[in-house]
Write a protein that holds these residues in place. Structure first.
Motif, PDB file in Angstrom:
ATOM      1  N   GLN A   2     -58.667   8.034  54.449  1.00 46.88           N
ATOM      2  CA  GLN A   2     -57.943   9.271  54.171  1.00 46.88           C
ATOM      3  C   GLN A   2     -57.981   9.619  52.692  1.00 46.88           C
ATOM      4  O   GLN A   2     -57.902  10.783  52.328  1.00 46.88           O
ATOM      5  N   LYS A   5     -60.758  12.054  51.772  1.00 44.68           N
ATOM      6  CA  LYS A   5     -60.499  13.452  52.092  1.00 44.68           C
ATOM      7  C   LYS A   5     -59.652  14.110  51.012  1.00 44.68           C
ATOM      8  O   LYS A   5     -59.870  15.271  50.662  1.00 44.68           O
ATOM      9  N   SER A  56     -63.734  17.994  53.229  1.00 43.40           N
ATOM     10  CA  SER A  56     -62.381  17.459  53.418  1.00 43.40           C
ATOM     11  C   SER A  56     -61.834  17.768  54.806  1.00 43.40           C
ATOM     12  O   SER A  56     -60.885  17.121  55.252  1.00 43.40           O
ATOM     13  N   SER A  57     -62.415  18.744  55.498  1.00 45.04           N
ATOM     14  CA  SER A  57     -61.929  19.084  56.836  1.00 45.04           C
ATOM     15  C   SER A  57     -62.600  18.270  57.942  1.00 45.04           C
ATOM     16  O   SER A  57     -62.136  18.307  59.076  1.00 45.04           O
ATOM     17  N   SER A  60     -62.571  11.673  59.643  1.00 47.60           N
ATOM     18  CA  SER A  60     -62.874  10.505  58.813  1.00 47.60           C
ATOM     19  C   SER A  60     -63.982   9.635  59.382  1.00 47.60           C
ATOM     20  O   SER A  60     -64.623   8.890  58.642  1.00 47.60           O
ATOM     21  N   ILE A  65     -69.233  11.559  56.080  1.00 46.71           N
ATOM     22  CA  ILE A  65     -68.071  11.113  55.309  1.00 46.71           C
ATOM     23  C   ILE A  65     -68.168   9.611  55.035  1.00 46.71           C
ATOM     24  O   ILE A  65     -67.869   9.150  53.923  1.00 46.71           O
ATOM     25  N   SER A  69     -68.379   8.112  51.327  1.00 43.42           N
ATOM     26  CA  SER A  69     -67.306   7.231  50.869  1.00 43.42           C
ATOM     27  C   SER A  69     -67.836   5.934  50.276  1.00 43.42           C
ATOM     28  O   SER A  69     -67.128   5.252  49.557  1.00 43.42           O
TER      29      SER A  69
END
Length: 71
Positions: A2, A5, A56-57, A60, A65, A69
């Motif tokens: 999270q 994001k 960001s939408s 995860s 993403i 990350s």
């Protein structure tokens, strides 16, 4: 996951602010002579902010993403 994001959301606002700063500083006869940088920076700021907001939408567990990350 999270936190990535939230980082994308922060990057959206940071890129928007920095590109509009470039847009403002590239106004004709402020720092540079007449240039196309003013129009390009305005459009690029909105494009970059949209990309970061889109990232960001995403959920995860998305592969993109997860790949980003790691960086």
């Amino acid at each position: 996951m999270q936190n990535i994001k939230v980082s994308f959301l922060a990057l959206s606002f940071i890129s928007l602010a920095l590109m509009f700063l470039l847009h403002g500083l590239s106004m004709p006869h402020l720092l540079l002579h007449i240039t196309h940088l003013t129009g390009v920076a305005a459009q690029l700021s909105m494009f970059l902010a949209t990309i970061w907001l889109w990232l960001s939408s995403l959920p995860s567990d998305n592969k993109l993403i997860a790949f980003l990350s790691q960086w």
